[in-house]
Write a protein that holds these residues in place. Structure first.
Motif, mmCIF file in Angstrom:
data_model
loop_
_atom_site.group_PDB
_atom_site.id
_atom_site.type_symbol
_atom_site.label_atom_id
_atom_site.label_comp_id
_atom_site.label_asym_id
_atom_site.label_seq_id
_atom_site.Cartn_x
_atom_site.Cartn_y
_atom_site.Cartn_z
ATOM 1 N N ARG A 104 0.797 -1.302 -0.058
ATOM 2 C CA ARG A 104 0.041 0.028 -0.009
ATOM 3 C C ARG A 104 1.000 1.226 -0.077
ATOM 4 O O ARG A 104 0.625 2.322 -0.718
ATOM 5 C CB ARG A 104 -0.841 0.024 1.362
ATOM 6 N N LEU B 199 2.119 1.978 -3.570
ATOM 7 C CA LEU B 199 1.325 2.566 -4.393
ATOM 8 C C LEU B 199 0.931 3.869 -4.270
ATOM 9 O O LEU B 199 0.890 4.787 -4.935
ATOM 10 C CB LEU B 199 -0.031 1.637 -4.396
ATOM 11 N N ASP C 37 0.929 7.178 -6.447
ATOM 12 C CA ASP C 37 -0.357 8.018 -6.600
ATOM 13 C C ASP C 37 0.018 9.545 -6.318
ATOM 14 O O ASP C 37 -0.529 10.272 -6.910
ATOM 15 C CB ASP C 37 -1.516 7.583 -5.549
#
Length: 401
Positions: free
Chosen positions: A43, A46, A50
């Motif tokens: 997470r 990612l 982002d």
């Protein structure tokens, strides 16, 4: 919240959080080197992508926030809430910046041990080729190592460099507080490599008497942070140091003003040891892993309890093999509480046994004559039993004898 008994059972209560590394299906005894990452680490990776996609160059404000979360995580591990920490991708780059701040022109002598990890060993060997005097003491007997290092200091000594846990044998080096005091008395810098201690043995800066010491460490091993998460702790007396090896991030706040041909300036605190542009993905990942450790109650004391149980179990199971000591043996001169997070087995066939274990599905590693079994908190007792049983099978294999 994870319990001690839950970690001993099969399946291990933590293993479900490491599904991508399949820790419940594999015998990963490389916990002293590359521990598995919890799934939550993905997470973070990612999130880094982002943030870059959303903010582009404006991502750095968010990235610096993640870096500060990583510093906070290391401060908790060190029991040093006010620690000034510079971050880096590797301990080597941080050790080099440290060395560049030592007064080597007037004190061209470094004292260390023959048991240091390669980051220090290789760099000091190269400095010796350039005329820096490097004194290397034998790490054994480890109980007298700190005192012998202190005795080796003289008025030409610029720094002492030593590990808190020896990377080949896992022996904990006692007496570092006394060594730190001796360094202060002689005006010598002390750098302690804490990498093999963090996350597996409690490392409290105040309890160890290391407030005056520089520390390096990182999260690639027991803290499960992955690559790119290392730190240099700058002691209070060194907050005005001027490292020769310096990156432009060390003057980041002043870049908006005119750049003049004058003495190089430095940011305050640990930022004066900053490098330059880096990949912030590692800090995103690490911040999530630090949160995961806190949520699961994986404190230094709890992690030590797990590690000590696992290492005592491995040692007992190995002894039950009754292997020939000229073939493979372990250090039985001290209790397992005097060791760090792995079981080091001395054998002239370390590389061969490492390959044989791999054929049996057991991942270990070796350094020279040491075959190393590194447990981790996500492994069950049954998995450790299977790993040592595989070692027994390899030792009994007539094709290998």
């Amino acid at each position: 919240m994870i319990t001690f008994d839950g970690l001993r059972r099969s399946p291990n209560a933590l293993s479900a959080f490491y599904s991508r590394f399949r820790v419940g299906q594999r015998l990963l005894l490389t916990g002293h080197s590359h521990q598995a990452w919890p799934d939550i680490a993905l997470r973070g990776q990612l999130e880094a992508f982002d943030d870059a996609a959303d903010a582009v160059d404006g991502k750095w404000e968010r990235a610096f926030g993640k870096a500060e979360q990583v510093r906070a995580g290391f401060r908790r591990i060190l029991d040093d809430p006010a620690a000034e920490l510079a971050l880096g991708a590797s301990t080597h780059e941080l050790v080099v910046r440290f060395l560049s701040s030592v007064d080597l022109p007037t004190r061209p002598r470094l004292v260390t041990t023959a048991g240091e990890f390669h980051s220090v060993r290789r760099q000091l060997a190269r400095l010796a080729e350039e005329g820096i005097e490097v004194i290397r003491l034998a790490p054994d007997p480890v109980d007298t190592l700190a005192a012998r290092l202190a005795a080796a200091i003289d008025d030409r000594t610029g720094a002492v460099l030593v590990s808190s846990v020896l990377f080949e044998t896992a022996r904990i080096v006692p007496g570092l507080g006394e060594l730190a005091a001796a360094c202060v008395r002689r005006g010598v810098e002390l750098l302690v490599d804490a990498y093999h201690a963090l996350g597996v043995t409690p490392f409290s800066v105040p309890e160890l008497g290391l407030d005056s010491a520089w520390l390096v460490g990182g999260g690639y091993k027991y803290l499960q942070l992955g690559e790119g998460n290392c730190f240099l702790r700058i002691p209070p007396h060194a907050l005005s140091a001027r490292p020769v090896i310096t990156g432009w991030f060390a003057e980041f706040a002043e870049l908006a003003g005119p750049v003049e041909d004058q003495m190089v300036t430095y940011a305050p605190g640990a930022a004066r040891f900053a490098g330059s542009t880096y990949d912030p993905t590692s800090h995103y990942r690490a911040s999530h892993v630090f949160d995961f450790f806190a949520e699961q109650g994986l404190s230094p004391d709890f992690l030590r309890r797990i590690s000590l149980h696992q290492n005592e179990l491995l040692a007992r199971l190995f002894d039950d093999l009754d292997a020939k000591p000229d073939l493979i043996t372990r250090d039985r001169t001290a209790a397992r509480s005097r060791f760090g997070g792995f079981l080091a087995l001395r054998t002239p066939r370390a590389a061969e046994l490492h390959r044989g274990l791999a054929d049996h599905g057991v991942r270990t590693d070796f350094r020279g004559d040491y075959l190393r079994f590194g447990p981790a908190p996500y492994l069950s007792d049954r998995q450790l039993e299977a790993a040592i049983a595989a070692l027994g099978a390899v030792l009994r294999d007539p094709a290998r004898n």
